[in-house]
Design a protein around this motif. Structure first.
Motif, mmCIF file in Angstrom:
data_model
loop_
_atom_site.group_PDB
_atom_site.id
_atom_site.type_symbol
_atom_site.label_atom_id
_atom_site.label_comp_id
_atom_site.label_asym_id
_atom_site.label_seq_id
_atom_site.Cartn_x
_atom_site.Cartn_y
_atom_site.Cartn_z
ATOM 1 N N PHE A 32 -5.369 5.094 -0.566
ATOM 2 C CA PHE A 32 -4.391 4.043 -0.240
ATOM 3 C C PHE A 32 -3.845 4.218 1.178
ATOM 4 O O PHE A 32 -3.660 3.247 1.900
ATOM 5 C CB PHE A 32 -3.240 4.024 -1.257
ATOM 6 C CG PHE A 32 -3.622 3.487 -2.624
ATOM 7 C CD1 PHE A 32 -4.551 2.466 -2.764
ATOM 8 C CD2 PHE A 32 -3.039 3.994 -3.772
ATOM 9 C CE1 PHE A 32 -4.901 1.960 -4.016
ATOM 10 C CE2 PHE A 32 -3.369 3.498 -5.039
ATOM 11 C CZ PHE A 32 -4.304 2.479 -5.156
ATOM 12 N N GLN A 33 -3.610 5.457 1.583
ATOM 13 C CA GLN A 33 -3.101 5.715 2.940
ATOM 14 C C GLN A 33 -4.142 5.324 3.990
ATOM 15 O O GLN A 33 -3.810 4.716 5.000
ATOM 16 C CB GLN A 33 -2.698 7.183 3.089
ATOM 17 C CG GLN A 33 -1.427 7.507 2.316
ATOM 18 C CD GLN A 33 -1.161 9.001 2.190
ATOM 19 O OE1 GLN A 33 -2.055 9.835 2.286
ATOM 20 N NE2 GLN A 33 0.105 9.342 1.947
ATOM 21 N N ALA B 206 0.487 4.135 -2.802
ATOM 22 C CA ALA B 206 0.173 5.526 -2.449
ATOM 23 C C ALA B 206 1.199 6.471 -3.056
ATOM 24 O O ALA B 206 0.857 7.540 -3.563
ATOM 25 C CB ALA B 206 0.122 5.679 -0.924
ATOM 26 N N LYS B 207 2.475 6.058 -3.024
ATOM 27 C CA LYS B 207 3.555 6.884 -3.562
ATOM 28 C C LYS B 207 3.457 6.979 -5.094
ATOM 29 O O LYS B 207 3.732 8.028 -5.673
ATOM 30 C CB LYS B 207 4.893 6.278 -3.146
ATOM 31 C CG LYS B 207 6.068 7.208 -3.385
ATOM 32 C CD LYS B 207 7.358 6.638 -2.812
ATOM 33 C CE LYS B 207 8.492 7.593 -3.135
ATOM 34 N NZ LYS B 207 9.735 6.927 -3.430
ATOM 35 N N ASP C 36 -3.043 5.869 -12.804
ATOM 36 C CA ASP C 36 -4.019 5.807 -11.712
ATOM 37 C C ASP C 36 -5.151 4.830 -12.019
ATOM 38 O O ASP C 36 -5.605 4.098 -11.133
ATOM 39 C CB ASP C 36 -4.571 7.196 -11.392
ATOM 40 C CG ASP C 36 -3.587 8.040 -10.573
ATOM 41 O OD1 ASP C 36 -2.531 7.508 -10.152
ATOM 42 O OD2 ASP C 36 -3.869 9.227 -10.358
ATOM 43 N N THR D 5 -4.082 8.676 -3.624
ATOM 44 C CA THR D 5 -3.038 8.561 -2.596
ATOM 45 C C THR D 5 -3.692 8.481 -1.220
ATOM 46 O O THR D 5 -3.356 7.603 -0.412
ATOM 47 C CB THR D 5 -2.074 9.776 -2.663
ATOM 48 O OG1 THR D 5 -1.456 9.782 -3.944
ATOM 49 C CG2 THR D 5 -1.007 9.705 -1.589
ATOM 50 N N ALA D 6 -4.650 9.362 -0.968
ATOM 51 C CA ALA D 6 -5.353 9.400 0.321
ATOM 52 C C ALA D 6 -6.105 8.093 0.581
ATOM 53 O O ALA D 6 -6.097 7.578 1.708
ATOM 54 C CB ALA D 6 -6.310 10.590 0.365
ATOM 55 N N HIS E 180 -4.281 1.632 4.317
ATOM 56 C CA HIS E 180 -3.112 1.111 5.038
ATOM 57 C C HIS E 180 -3.423 1.050 6.534
ATOM 58 O O HIS E 180 -3.170 0.038 7.190
ATOM 59 C CB HIS E 180 -1.883 1.993 4.763
ATOM 60 C CG HIS E 180 -0.618 1.455 5.362
ATOM 61 N ND1 HIS E 180 -0.196 1.822 6.617
ATOM 62 C CD2 HIS E 180 0.295 0.566 4.888
ATOM 63 C CE1 HIS E 180 0.943 1.178 6.891
ATOM 64 N NE2 HIS E 180 1.250 0.417 5.858
ATOM 65 N N LEU F 153 0.793 -1.239 0.000
ATOM 66 C CA LEU F 153 0.000 0.000 0.000
ATOM 67 C C LEU F 153 0.825 1.288 0.000
ATOM 68 O O LEU F 153 0.503 2.205 -0.755
ATOM 69 C CB LEU F 153 -1.019 -0.010 1.149
ATOM 70 C CG LEU F 153 -2.280 -0.823 0.855
ATOM 71 C CD1 LEU F 153 -3.038 -1.119 2.139
ATOM 72 C CD2 LEU F 153 -3.175 -0.110 -0.149
ATOM 73 N N PRO F 154 1.900 1.403 0.812
ATOM 74 C CA PRO F 154 2.687 2.645 0.745
ATOM 75 C C PRO F 154 3.295 2.883 -0.640
ATOM 76 O O PRO F 154 3.365 4.029 -1.099
ATOM 77 C CB PRO F 154 3.783 2.442 1.795
ATOM 78 C CG PRO F 154 3.232 1.426 2.732
ATOM 79 C CD PRO F 154 2.366 0.523 1.885
#
Length: 164
Positions: free
Chosen positions: A46-47, A34-35, A100, A43-44, A50, A30-31
């Motif tokens: 995925f964070q 997100a990156k 994306d 990104t949000a 996590h 996941l990180p």
């Protein structure tokens, strides 16, 4: 001969190890996802997932405890394959407009796998007379379902159109 004596309890424990391993792998992926994501809302998402995944792992550890087993994973080829596809997308589409959309598609494959696993485990927990385990597994199933819906909305709201 012994394989014929395996019960639903054994299958439940085996599948629990499978999803425990899968969640640990997802937590690592996941990180990176997100990156790699270009859209801030992706990104949000995925964070956020996590953080949810950390809670899901804790819930699985409680289920292991409920059945008197130590939390332990067992390599899951299915999740490794899905995550490898995601890595390929991140490499092949790096910087591309379609990145994306590809990340969303890969994440949805992960969510659908998890929903199938958690739905099955919840049903088996109920059948085995483990209501507390069924409740914990259902909580995670609801989170995974919601994450799947969020990903679909992100795709529908423009990430797919941007990619076109």
């Amino acid at each position: 001969m012994a394989t014929n004596e395996k019960t639903l309890n054994d299958l439940f424990h085996d599948t629990l190890k499978d999803i425990y391993y899968a969640e640990k792998q997802i937590l690592k992926a996941l990180p990176k996802m997100a990156k790699a994501a270009q859209a801030p809302e992706l990104t949000a998402a995925f964070q956020k997932h996590h953080t949810e995944t950390e809670g899901q792992i804790e819930r699985l550890e409680k289920v292991f405890e409920l059945i008197g087993k130590r939390p332990q994973g067992k390599p899951c080829e299915a999740i490794l394959g899905i995550l490898d596809e995601g890595k390929e997308i991140m490499e092949e589409f790096k910087g591309a407009v379609a990145l994306d959309a590809g990340l969303v598609a890969g994440a949805q494959a992960v969510e659908h796998y998890e929903m199938a696993r958690y739905g099955t485990l919840k049903t088996w927990a109920t059948t085995l007379g483990l209501p507390e385990a069924a409740k914990l597994l259902d909580q995670t199933l609801q989170e995974e379902t919601k994450t799947g819906q969020i990903l679909t909305q992100l795709g529908d709201r423009g990430l797919n159109k941007k990619a076109a």
